[in-house]
Design a protein around this motif. Structure first.
Motif, PDB file in Angstrom:
ATOM      1  N   HIS A 265       5.378   7.101  12.904  1.00 39.38           N
ATOM      2  CA  HIS A 265       6.472   7.662  11.560  1.00 39.38           C
ATOM      3  C   HIS A 265       6.736   6.341  11.127  1.00 39.38           C
ATOM      4  CE1 HIS A 265       5.163  12.143  12.251  1.00 39.38           C
ATOM      5  NE2 HIS A 265       4.915  11.861  12.946  1.00 39.38           N
ATOM      6  N   SER A 266       6.790   6.229   9.429  1.00 37.84           N
ATOM      7  CA  SER A 266       8.210   5.369   9.320  1.00 37.84           C
ATOM      8  C   SER A 266       8.598   6.071   7.779  1.00 37.84           C
ATOM      9  CB  SER A 266       6.617   4.274   7.968  1.00 37.84           C
ATOM     10  OG  SER A 266       6.192   3.547   9.033  1.00 37.84           O
ATOM     11  N   PHE A 267       9.592   6.001   7.324  1.00 36.91           N
ATOM     12  CA  PHE A 267      10.288   6.483   6.770  1.00 36.91           C
ATOM     13  C   PHE A 267      11.714   6.109   5.697  1.00 36.91           C
ATOM     14  CE2 PHE A 267      14.470   9.806   5.766  1.00 36.91           C
ATOM     15  CZ  PHE A 267      13.445  10.104   4.792  1.00 36.91           C
ATOM     16  N   ASP A 268      11.006   5.790   4.474  1.00 40.33           N
ATOM     17  CA  ASP A 268      11.883   5.136   3.690  1.00 40.33           C
ATOM     18  C   ASP A 268      12.798   6.014   2.639  1.00 40.33           C
ATOM     19  OD1 ASP A 268      10.610   6.240   2.276  1.00 40.33           O
ATOM     20  OD2 ASP A 268       9.671   4.824   0.900  1.00 40.33           O
ATOM     21  N   ARG A 273       5.862   9.023   6.492  1.00 42.53           N
ATOM     22  CA  ARG A 273       4.316   8.383   6.996  1.00 42.53           C
ATOM     23  C   ARG A 273       3.582   8.587   7.915  1.00 42.53           C
ATOM     24  NH1 ARG A 273       0.653   2.891   4.747  1.00 42.53           N
ATOM     25  NH2 ARG A 273       0.402   2.602   7.713  1.00 42.53           N
ATOM     26  N   TRP A 274       2.697   9.160   8.311  1.00 43.12           N
ATOM     27  CA  TRP A 274       2.424   8.904   9.670  1.00 43.12           C
ATOM     28  C   TRP A 274       0.826   8.214   9.481  1.00 43.12           C
ATOM     29  CZ3 TRP A 274       4.171  13.051   6.683  1.00 43.12           C
ATOM     30  CH2 TRP A 274       2.553  13.977   6.811  1.00 43.12           C
ATOM     31  N   ASN A 275       0.749   7.142  11.018  1.00 39.11           N
ATOM     32  CA  ASN A 275      -0.310   7.007  11.235  1.00 39.11           C
ATOM     33  C   ASN A 275      -1.418   8.198  11.498  1.00 39.11           C
ATOM     34  OD1 ASN A 275       0.392   4.353   9.481  1.00 39.11           O
ATOM     35  ND2 ASN A 275       0.715   3.497  11.618  1.00 39.11           N
ATOM     36  N   GLU A 294      -0.730   9.493   7.027  1.00 39.96           N
ATOM     37  CA  GLU A 294      -0.790  10.789   5.730  1.00 39.96           C
ATOM     38  C   GLU A 294       0.550  10.257   4.702  1.00 39.96           C
ATOM     39  OE1 GLU A 294      -2.044  14.031   5.739  1.00 39.96           O
ATOM     40  OE2 GLU A 294      -3.504  13.634   7.884  1.00 39.96           O
ATOM     41  N   SER A 295       0.669  10.816   4.408  1.00 41.91           N
ATOM     42  CA  SER A 295       2.513  10.886   3.853  1.00 41.91           C
ATOM     43  C   SER A 295       3.014  12.560   3.045  1.00 41.91           C
ATOM     44  CB  SER A 295       2.532   9.528   3.123  1.00 41.91           C
ATOM     45  OG  SER A 295       1.893   9.664   2.002  1.00 41.91           O
ATOM     46  N   GLU A 296       3.537  12.091   3.323  1.00 43.86           N
ATOM     47  CA  GLU A 296       4.551  13.052   1.942  1.00 43.86           C
ATOM     48  C   GLU A 296       5.813  12.489   1.218  1.00 43.86           C
ATOM     49  OE1 GLU A 296       6.857  15.783   5.419  1.00 43.86           O
ATOM     50  OE2 GLU A 296       5.877  17.032   4.043  1.00 43.86           O
TER      51      GLU A 296
END
Ligand code: SF4
Length: 375
Positions: A265-268, A273-275, A294-296
């Protein structure tokens, strides 16, 4: 600043309680590391250079990788983002992988924090959970890390395990303290749907701990670690002064992080966003130029709820200044109004410009936090 998370989804075997994304297809190490390094380079412009202040290699079992794989991953991350020598660099390890030569290799590579999954010092329980190591291997692994120069060691413990009594857990806590580790993460066992352990419980082959037992163990944990000088700085995390996990503190603070690897997961700050949590799809998508993900985008309400959820689990609690800065004075007024019944009952404590849980009430924090969410 930002944190880097690198996911290594390989395990030698699966523990009966685990629902994390990991696989025993260990023949894929080479191709996976290849894809991982490509993804790191593909996303290198996501953060300005030299803004990374923590690196965390988690899993799965990162210590299943060879020295050369880890060397390559670190070299690539350094090329892409610039890794300062002094920044916190953690790797998760299983005790049975930690031979003296492997540990020296980790030290040479520049890791300065080891996080080791020990879970219990009871060999019968370890066997029941299908952990691969014994209590003695765990003790030896901690000592070997210390002898190789690691002074910052986290160990994971679990409680509410099948057949575990409070006296067994007290033994585990005291054993961990006696080993001289600097950080302890202690998690209550949660029964995850679809795991072999959940099936055993369904079929009455294993008895789940009662809520009363969980609570008794949690209280024992807090008192014993407090008396040993550990700071309880997040619901499941305890550290000696100066040894809080900087990487995890970043998560709880809402600091951006960038995750690489299948399922990472990533978060800005705005977008999560998650692979894809699928090894084959991850590898083939990276080969075509971009990891499938995917991302939200979090709405303002989601961002508010996230801040409440993460910060109220820490000893610092919610900063009213930060809340005001991000959501305005109305949000602060409304929050204090909604929190007031629990402040009166002393479950929550207002201290200066923050609100945090009293330590005994951390155990019931989930129920209260969800009632402070915005609909
Ligand atoms: S080693 Fe960790 S990730 Fe792997 S199966 Fe066990 S608990 Fe899950």
């Amino acid at each position: 600043m930002a944190g880097l998370y690198i996911h290594i989804p390989f395990c030698k075997s699966r523990c009966t309680y685990c629902s994390f994304f990991s696989t025993t297809r260990n023949e894929l190490h080479d191709v996976y590391v290849e894809a991982l390094c490509s993804e790191i380079m593909q996303r290198r412009d996501y953060l300005p250079k030299n803004t990374v202040n923590t690196l965390y290699i988690g899993g799965g079992t990162p210590s299943q990788l060879e020295y050369s794989h880890l060397d390559r991953i670190l070299e690539t991350a350094d090329k892409a983002f610039g890794l300062a020598d002094a920044m916190e660099k953690t790797i998760e390890c299983n005790p049975d992988d930690l031979t003296p030569s492997y540990i020296s290799g980790l030290y040479r590579l520049g890791f300065n924090r080891i996080s080791m999954g020990i879970q219990s010092f009871d060999d019968t329980i370890l066997k029941k959970l299908n952990r691969r190591h014994t209590a003695l291997q765990a003790v030896k692994a901690v000592k070997a890390c210390q002898e190789s120069g690691f002074s910052n060691i986290n160990t994971d413990l679990m409680y509410g395990l099948p057949g575990q009594k409070t006296s067994d857990f007290i033994y585990d806590i005291n054993k961990i303290i006696s080993l001289g580790v600097t950080h302890i993460s202690a998690y209550s066992l949660t029964i995850e749907e679809g795991t072999p352990l959940a099936k055993e419980i369904e079929q009455d082959q294993t008895i789940q701990a009662t809520d009363t037992l969980y609570e008794e163990m949690f209280n024992t944990l807090c008192t014993t670690l407090h008396n040993a000088g550990f700071e309880h700085y997040e619901i499941s995390n305890f550290a000696l002064p100066g040894f809080h996990s900087r990487h995890n503190s970043n998560y709880w603070d809402g600091t951006p992080y960038l995750g690489f690897g299948a399922g990472a997961h990533s978060f800005d700050g705005m977008v999560r966003r998650w692979n894809v949590p699928d090894l084959d799809r991850y590898i083939s998508s990276v080969r075509t130029g971009q990891a499938e993900s995917e991302s939200e985008e979090l709405s303002e309400k989601d961002q508010y709820n996230e801040m409440i959820m993460l910060s109220l689990r820490t000893s610092q609690g919610v900063s009213l200044d930060k809340m005001r800065e991000r959501f305005g004075q109305d949000a602060v007024t409304r929050f204090l109004d909604e929190a007031s019944p629990w402040i009166k009952k002393k479950d929550l404590v207002r201290s200066g410009n923050s609100v945090h849980f009293s330590e005994p009430s951390l155990y019931i924090s989930d129920g209260i936090i969800s009632r402070l969410f915005r609909d």
